[in-house]
Motif scaffolding. Sequence first.
Motif, PDB file in Angstrom:
ATOM      1  N   TYR A 211       0.903  -1.904  -4.990  1.00 33.46           N
ATOM      2  CA  TYR A 211       1.436  -2.934  -5.883  1.00 33.46           C
ATOM      3  C   TYR A 211       2.588  -2.450  -6.751  1.00 33.46           C
ATOM      4  O   TYR A 211       3.158  -3.218  -7.515  1.00 33.46           O
ATOM      5  N   LEU A 212       2.980  -1.193  -6.609  1.00 35.79           N
ATOM      6  CA  LEU A 212       4.186  -0.691  -7.265  1.00 35.79           C
ATOM      7  C   LEU A 212       4.739   0.465  -6.453  1.00 35.79           C
ATOM      8  O   LEU A 212       3.987   1.377  -6.068  1.00 35.79           O
ATOM      9  N   LYS A 220       3.776   6.932   7.933  1.00 43.40           N
ATOM     10  CA  LYS A 220       4.289   5.564   7.933  1.00 43.40           C
ATOM     11  C   LYS A 220       4.396   5.051   6.502  1.00 43.40           C
ATOM     12  O   LYS A 220       3.454   5.174   5.720  1.00 43.40           O
ATOM     13  N   VAL A 221       5.531   4.457   6.161  1.00 37.88           N
ATOM     14  CA  VAL A 221       5.768   3.969   4.806  1.00 37.88           C
ATOM     15  C   VAL A 221       5.072   2.628   4.603  1.00 37.88           C
ATOM     16  O   VAL A 221       5.141   1.728   5.454  1.00 37.88           O
ATOM     17  N   VAL A 222       4.419   2.508   3.463  1.00 39.91           N
ATOM     18  CA  VAL A 222       3.801   1.249   3.065  1.00 39.91           C
ATOM     19  C   VAL A 222       4.522   0.770   1.807  1.00 39.91           C
ATOM     20  O   VAL A 222       4.359   1.353   0.729  1.00 39.91           O
ATOM     21  N   PRO A 223       5.346  -0.278   1.894  1.00 36.56           N
ATOM     22  CA  PRO A 223       6.093  -0.742   0.724  1.00 36.56           C
ATOM     23  C   PRO A 223       5.216  -1.568  -0.207  1.00 36.56           C
ATOM     24  O   PRO A 223       4.084  -1.925   0.117  1.00 36.56           O
ATOM     25  N   ALA A 224       5.755  -1.879  -1.366  1.00 33.54           N
ATOM     26  CA  ALA A 224       5.034  -2.701  -2.345  1.00 33.54           C
ATOM     27  C   ALA A 224       4.733  -4.076  -1.763  1.00 33.54           C
ATOM     28  O   ALA A 224       5.467  -4.586  -0.904  1.00 33.54           O
ATOM     29  N   GLN A 225       3.617  -4.657  -2.236  1.00 40.09           N
ATOM     30  CA  GLN A 225       3.139  -5.955  -1.778  1.00 40.09           C
ATOM     31  C   GLN A 225       2.791  -5.983  -0.282  1.00 40.09           C
ATOM     32  O   GLN A 225       2.911  -7.013   0.387  1.00 40.09           O
ATOM     33  N   ARG A 226       2.345  -4.837   0.218  1.00 42.12           N
ATOM     34  CA  ARG A 226       1.858  -4.766   1.595  1.00 42.12           C
ATOM     35  C   ARG A 226       0.483  -4.104   1.609  1.00 42.12           C
ATOM     36  O   ARG A 226       0.213  -3.199   0.826  1.00 42.12           O
ATOM     37  N   MET A 227      -0.357  -4.583   2.509  1.00 40.48           N
ATOM     38  CA  MET A 227      -1.655  -3.974   2.733  1.00 40.48           C
ATOM     39  C   MET A 227      -1.600  -3.172   4.018  1.00 40.48           C
ATOM     40  O   MET A 227      -1.188  -3.691   5.064  1.00 40.48           O
ATOM     41  N   ALA A 228      -2.006  -1.908   3.928  1.00 45.31           N
ATOM     42  CA  ALA A 228      -2.120  -1.057   5.108  1.00 45.31           C
ATOM     43  C   ALA A 228      -3.568  -1.082   5.562  1.00 45.31           C
ATOM     44  O   ALA A 228      -4.463  -0.600   4.856  1.00 45.31           O
ATOM     45  N   LEU A 229      -3.790  -1.666   6.721  1.00 43.72           N
ATOM     46  CA  LEU A 229      -5.127  -1.709   7.295  1.00 43.72           C
ATOM     47  C   LEU A 229      -5.334  -0.383   8.029  1.00 43.72           C
ATOM     48  O   LEU A 229      -4.593  -0.047   8.950  1.00 43.72           O
ATOM     49  N   GLU A 242       0.506   9.614   0.225  1.00 45.12           N
ATOM     50  CA  GLU A 242       1.569  10.402  -0.407  1.00 45.12           C
ATOM     51  C   GLU A 242       2.602   9.473  -1.035  1.00 45.12           C
ATOM     52  O   GLU A 242       2.810   8.351  -0.550  1.00 45.12           O
ATOM     53  N   ALA A 243       3.249   9.956  -2.091  1.00 43.27           N
ATOM     54  CA  ALA A 243       4.273   9.162  -2.774  1.00 43.27           C
ATOM     55  C   ALA A 243       5.527  10.015  -2.982  1.00 43.27           C
ATOM     56  O   ALA A 243       5.449  11.115  -3.527  1.00 43.27           O
ATOM     57  N   THR A 244       6.675   9.508  -2.546  1.00 45.89           N
ATOM     58  CA  THR A 244       7.935  10.204  -2.809  1.00 45.89           C
ATOM     59  C   THR A 244       8.506   9.803  -4.164  1.00 45.89           C
ATOM     60  O   THR A 244       9.262  10.555  -4.768  1.00 45.89           O
ATOM     61  N   ALA A 245       8.144   8.607  -4.624  1.00 51.84           N
ATOM     62  CA  ALA A 245       8.495   8.145  -5.976  1.00 51.84           C
ATOM     63  C   ALA A 245       7.222   7.578  -6.599  1.00 51.84           C
ATOM     64  O   ALA A 245       6.225   7.375  -5.914  1.00 51.84           O
ATOM     65  N   ASP A 246       7.240   7.342  -7.905  1.00 52.97           N
ATOM     66  CA  ASP A 246       6.048   6.833  -8.576  1.00 52.97           C
ATOM     67  C   ASP A 246       5.518   5.579  -7.868  1.00 52.97           C
ATOM     68  O   ASP A 246       6.302   4.687  -7.508  1.00 52.97           O
ATOM     69  N   ALA A 247       4.204   5.522  -7.690  1.00 51.73           N
ATOM     70  CA  ALA A 247       3.603   4.402  -6.967  1.00 51.73           C
ATOM     71  C   ALA A 247       2.217   4.105  -7.523  1.00 51.73           C
ATOM     72  O   ALA A 247       1.544   4.976  -8.078  1.00 51.73           O
TER      73      ALA A 247
END
Length: 295
Positions: A211-212, A220-229, A242-247
Amino acid sequence: MSQHPTPVVQQPRRIERLVAGQATSDGAGVKLTRVLTQDLQRRLDPFLMLDAFGSDDPDDYIAGFPDHPHRGFETITYMIAGRMLHRDSAGHEGLLENGGVQWMTAGRGVIHSEIPQQEHGVMEGFQLWLNLPGRDKMNSPWYRDFKNADLPQFTTGAGVSVTVIAGESHGVTGAVTRDATQPLYLDLYLPAGAAFCQPLPSAHNAFVYVYLGSVTIDGKVVPAQRMALLANDTASDGVVIEATADAKALLIAGRPLNEPIAQYGPFVMNTKEEIYQALADFRDGKLGEEAHTSA
């Protein structure tokens, strides 16, 4: 918050697919995103629904959720920002504020309302529906409110801040545990460059909702407002995020019930006949019994 050792995950789960939520409205017109929709209920058993709501426009949320019934499952409401008043048919009230959680077991029946207690500012949060096994669907209703300070929290050695709403993580037991579904519900704040490891039983269904910012799972990148099943694999023993920027993200997992699901709006039972009975009980005023509460 104290630091806890990081458990080892040797065979991390991969992402089966990414899911974009559906914009919808509920209650008296509250705008929200339905992240876990009805077509995913079997795949993500024991979870029935996840709604994400967030807006700084009062027109999107001010009308709230007037009196409505529930039967046969549990609701977990997590407020990130804003204030929401819960009131039930027995006269109980609870105020959810920033970082607070309400856990409600509808059991055989509750009628309640959820009304915003603000006219301006951001209202943001989540509501998760967790199924009950058939043997428990007609139990007495129950709920408990948790302020943020009452929720178990810790920080990993990598600097990840974790709120344990349900289940167990890094030796910390959450605010609520359930034997039948064994839910895990974590709110994660990952600073840039941090990774979070969580062991998961291979048979449990699991997903991550960002959510941020964005996170990476198994490359695989999971962007904001996405659910990774997360994929179910008998060889997997957990997940690495893992986070490359604050998340910020929710990690949710649970043991499937593998029971039939019959749903009609706010009633979730095992058979159509039980749904018909719920509708008859609601019509006849037999559904809103007093819920047990605990401080």
